[in-house]
Each structure stands twice: as structure tokens, then as C-alpha cells.
Design a protein around this motif. Sequence first.
Motif, PDB file in Angstrom:
ATOM      1  N   GLN A   3      -3.342  -1.620   8.387  1.00  0.00           N
ATOM      2  CA  GLN A   3      -4.631  -1.133   7.905  1.00  0.00           C
ATOM      3  C   GLN A   3      -4.556  -0.435   6.548  1.00  0.00           C
ATOM      4  O   GLN A   3      -5.583  -0.172   5.924  1.00  0.00           O
ATOM      5  N   ALA A   4      -3.357  -0.156   6.077  1.00  0.00           N
ATOM      6  CA  ALA A   4      -3.188   0.639   4.858  1.00  0.00           C
ATOM      7  C   ALA A   4      -3.955   0.120   3.634  1.00  0.00           C
ATOM      8  O   ALA A   4      -4.513   0.918   2.874  1.00  0.00           O
ATOM      9  N   PRO A   5      -4.029  -1.200   3.378  1.00  0.00           N
ATOM     10  CA  PRO A   5      -4.775  -1.669   2.202  1.00  0.00           C
ATOM     11  C   PRO A   5      -6.251  -1.278   2.190  1.00  0.00           C
ATOM     12  O   PRO A   5      -6.873  -1.225   1.132  1.00  0.00           O
ATOM     13  N   VAL A   6      -6.801  -0.978   3.380  1.00  0.00           N
ATOM     14  CA  VAL A   6      -8.197  -0.553   3.471  1.00  0.00           C
ATOM     15  C   VAL A   6      -8.385   0.798   2.767  1.00  0.00           C
ATOM     16  O   VAL A   6      -9.463   1.094   2.252  1.00  0.00           O
ATOM     17  N   VAL A   7      -7.317   1.581   2.732  1.00  0.00           N
ATOM     18  CA  VAL A   7      -7.385   2.934   2.166  1.00  0.00           C
ATOM     19  C   VAL A   7      -7.314   2.913   0.649  1.00  0.00           C
ATOM     20  O   VAL A   7      -8.150   3.503  -0.036  1.00  0.00           O
ATOM     21  N   ASP A   8      -6.285   2.222   0.118  1.00  0.00           N
ATOM     22  CA  ASP A   8      -6.070   2.317  -1.331  1.00  0.00           C
ATOM     23  C   ASP A   8      -6.263   1.007  -2.090  1.00  0.00           C
ATOM     24  O   ASP A   8      -6.963   0.977  -3.105  1.00  0.00           O
ATOM     25  N   SER A  44       0.840  -1.198   0.000  1.00  0.00           N
ATOM     26  CA  SER A  44       0.000   0.000   0.000  1.00  0.00           C
ATOM     27  C   SER A  44       0.879   1.253   0.000  1.00  0.00           C
ATOM     28  O   SER A  44       2.025   1.224   0.440  1.00  0.00           O
ATOM     29  N   SER A  45       0.301   2.341  -0.477  1.00  0.00           N
ATOM     30  CA  SER A  45       0.977   3.643  -0.396  1.00  0.00           C
ATOM     31  C   SER A  45       0.342   4.556   0.651  1.00  0.00           C
ATOM     32  O   SER A  45       0.736   5.714   0.782  1.00  0.00           O
ATOM     33  N   ALA A  46      -0.621   4.041   1.402  1.00  0.00           N
ATOM     34  CA  ALA A  46      -1.364   4.883   2.351  1.00  0.00           C
ATOM     35  C   ALA A  46      -0.559   5.150   3.624  1.00  0.00           C
ATOM     36  O   ALA A  46       0.149   4.279   4.125  1.00  0.00           O
ATOM     37  N   ALA A  76      -5.799 -19.373 -11.638  1.00  0.00           N
ATOM     38  CA  ALA A  76      -5.727 -20.201 -10.429  1.00  0.00           C
ATOM     39  C   ALA A  76      -4.318 -20.183  -9.827  1.00  0.00           C
ATOM     40  O   ALA A  76      -3.810 -21.188  -9.340  1.00  0.00           O
ATOM     41  N   LYS A  77      -3.691 -19.013  -9.860  1.00  0.00           N
ATOM     42  CA  LYS A  77      -2.345 -18.859  -9.294  1.00  0.00           C
ATOM     43  C   LYS A  77      -2.441 -18.469  -7.822  1.00  0.00           C
ATOM     44  O   LYS A  77      -3.317 -17.685  -7.438  1.00  0.00           O
ATOM     45  N   PRO A  78      -1.537 -18.970  -6.988  1.00  0.00           N
ATOM     46  CA  PRO A  78      -1.588 -18.676  -5.559  1.00  0.00           C
ATOM     47  C   PRO A  78      -1.701 -17.183  -5.271  1.00  0.00           C
ATOM     48  O   PRO A  78      -0.926 -16.367  -5.772  1.00  0.00           O
ATOM     49  N   THR A  79      -2.695 -16.857  -4.441  1.00  0.00           N
ATOM     50  CA  THR A  79      -3.035 -15.476  -4.106  1.00  0.00           C
ATOM     51  C   THR A  79      -3.147 -15.394  -2.595  1.00  0.00           C
ATOM     52  O   THR A  79      -4.119 -15.879  -2.019  1.00  0.00           O
ATOM     53  N   ALA A  80      -2.144 -14.801  -1.938  1.00  0.00           N
ATOM     54  CA  ALA A  80      -2.081 -14.800  -0.476  1.00  0.00           C
ATOM     55  C   ALA A  80      -2.211 -13.389   0.063  1.00  0.00           C
ATOM     56  O   ALA A  80      -1.633 -12.443  -0.476  1.00  0.00           O
ATOM     57  N   LEU A  81      -2.974 -13.244   1.148  1.00  0.00           N
ATOM     58  CA  LEU A  81      -3.217 -11.933   1.743  1.00  0.00           C
ATOM     59  C   LEU A  81      -3.278 -12.089   3.257  1.00  0.00           C
ATOM     60  O   LEU A  81      -3.839 -13.072   3.758  1.00  0.00           O
ATOM     61  N   LEU A  82      -2.727 -11.118   3.986  1.00  0.00           N
ATOM     62  CA  LEU A  82      -2.536 -11.271   5.423  1.00  0.00           C
ATOM     63  C   LEU A  82      -3.141 -10.119   6.218  1.00  0.00           C
ATOM     64  O   LEU A  82      -2.964  -8.948   5.872  1.00  0.00           O
ATOM     65  N   CYS A  83      -3.848 -10.459   7.299  1.00  0.00           N
ATOM     66  CA  CYS A  83      -4.373  -9.522   8.287  1.00  0.00           C
ATOM     67  C   CYS A  83      -5.435  -8.605   7.676  1.00  0.00           C
ATOM     68  O   CYS A  83      -6.524  -9.048   7.379  1.00  0.00           O
ATOM     69  N   HIS A  84      -5.158  -7.314   7.467  1.00  0.00           N
ATOM     70  CA  HIS A  84      -6.082  -6.447   6.731  1.00  0.00           C
ATOM     71  C   HIS A  84      -5.918  -6.623   5.223  1.00  0.00           C
ATOM     72  O   HIS A  84      -6.770  -6.168   4.455  1.00  0.00           O
ATOM     73  N   GLY A  85      -4.847  -7.274   4.799  1.00  0.00           N
ATOM     74  CA  GLY A  85      -4.596  -7.471   3.372  1.00  0.00           C
ATOM     75  C   GLY A  85      -5.746  -8.118   2.622  1.00  0.00           C
ATOM     76  O   GLY A  85      -6.026  -7.735   1.477  1.00  0.00           O
ATOM     77  N   PRO A  86      -6.464  -9.105   3.211  1.00  0.00           N
ATOM     78  CA  PRO A  86      -7.560  -9.735   2.481  1.00  0.00           C
ATOM     79  C   PRO A  86      -8.645  -8.790   1.999  1.00  0.00           C
ATOM     80  O   PRO A  86      -9.370  -9.108   1.056  1.00  0.00           O
ATOM     81  N   ILE A  87      -8.762  -7.587   2.611  1.00  0.00           N
ATOM     82  CA  ILE A  87      -9.774  -6.643   2.135  1.00  0.00           C
ATOM     83  C   ILE A  87      -9.469  -6.214   0.698  1.00  0.00           C
ATOM     84  O   ILE A  87     -10.366  -5.761  -0.025  1.00  0.00           O
ATOM     85  N   ALA A  88      -8.234  -6.375   0.269  1.00  0.00           N
ATOM     86  CA  ALA A  88      -7.855  -5.992  -1.095  1.00  0.00           C
ATOM     87  C   ALA A  88      -8.575  -6.812  -2.149  1.00  0.00           C
ATOM     88  O   ALA A  88      -8.681  -6.366  -3.302  1.00  0.00           O
TER      89      ALA A  88
END
Length: 264
Positions: A114-119, A11-13, A137-149
Motif C-alpha cells: 500500500q505504500a505507493p498510495v502514500v507518497d 516507496s519511502s512510506a 512509449a517506453k514500457p511502464t509496469a506497475l503491480l498491485c497498489h503500484g498502479p495508483i502511482a
Amino acid sequence: MSKGKVLVVGSSATRIEVQGGTGATGQYLNELVVPAMALVEAGYEVTLATPSGLQPHIDEASDSAQHFEGDEAAYRRAKTFFAEDPSMTRVRKLSAVVEEGLDGYAGVFVPGGQAPVVDLMRDPDMGEILRHFHEGAKPTALLCHGPIAVVAAMPKAAEFRASMIGGDTAKAAELAAGWQYAGYRMTVFSETEEKVVEDHILHAKMHFNMPDALRAAGGDVVTTTVDFEPHVIEDRELITGQNPRSDHPLAAKLIAALDRRAAA
């Protein structure tokens, strides 16, 4: 010889909207660096990209050994890796990565704070990336607040976010029709975990919590009953981790998924 390239989307937030104003935000150091270091150690090449093309801002709340189980040496290694390793310092602009093409990337990872929530949850390039990895169907991983992306995969992600901020979850659900990840099992930073951040770090309430947003979108969201216990869910290509302490187990599942795909 590299086993493949993994795109890490940061994120850039630096500020986040809260009820009554804004608060400081950023990415969590361990959530970005622990999986990135694990990928490099496993033989993968990491490309870090952000909307601005600059290194993500590290949230001060994460800049301590506390998030490395109190291990000062691990904390120092992480700080050095972020400051000096080319995979962290040669940052690409997200739009340029998309324009060049995504076929060469074996997987994608989005860290939290929390930054991904912003941008990122409303970024069109993030949406293009998610759709590409979902279709392949390529692996797509997201962590903590990251899944909101993953909301960014919607054609009207910005409107969805605005509806959640406005408290109109019914409108948000309408905007999410046809979402690629509807019905996927997933996890994300929980409402009770968020309250700890609101009370002790932000000193303000968020406009919405992450599980509510992903459920409104159509996700099958599962969070632990014990706050800040490691929790990772893998469903098809999607790998999600709930909180900062899920950093190592999420990295292990992502690497295993990448290795399986490479061997297939």
C-alpha cells in the motif's frame, strides 16, 4: 553485457492514513523482488530509487513464504536478494535520478504494497518519470497498489489525492482533466481484495479504494471476479498487475515488452 537499464521506483512510506488514524505499511517483498530478480536474470540492469534514497520498508504482512506459493527456498532467495544484491542495496534518490536524466532507462517498474498510495501517487519526481516514459512509449509496469502511482503524472496529483481522501470524486475527476493515461485499460488491487487487508491486517478502512481512484482519473479499470487470482493487462506502454500473485506474469510481460523494444 547489459541489455539495458530498468528503473525500479520504490516507496519511502511506512505509515498510511486510514479512517480514524494511521496504519503500518510498506512494499510487498515478492512484488518488489520477483520482478527485479527476473529482470536481472533476463540480462537487464536494475536501478532502485525511492523518494528518500533509502531502501523501501518491507511490509511485515508480506514477509513470509506464503507470498511465494509456500516455497521456502524461493522466499529465502528473495530475502537474500533484497538484503545483499547491489541492485537492491545501492538505492538512489528519486530526485537525483530525474536530475541526471531518464533517457538511459529502457523501462520503469513500480511494485506494490500500500505504500505507493502514500507518497508515489503525489510525488513530483514520479510524475516527471511517468511523463517521460509515456512520451517515449517506453514500457511502464506497475503491480498491485503500484498502479495508483500513475496519478502522479497529473499536474495536480496531490490535490487529486486529497479529493479522493475527502470523498469528492467529482472534484478529483475535474483535477484529472488531460491525464495521460485516460482511456487506457488497466488493473489494480480490487475493492474486495482491499477489504481482506482492511479486515485482517490494517483493522481499519482505507479512505478510498484503488479502482475508484483510477476510474475517477479516467482509467478503464478491469479487475478479476476471483480475488487474488493473477491478472495482468497490457495497453500500449502500460503494463499493470492486480495483486501479489500477479508478480511472475507481470515480470514476464515487462521483459517481453523490453525485448521487443530493444529488437525494434
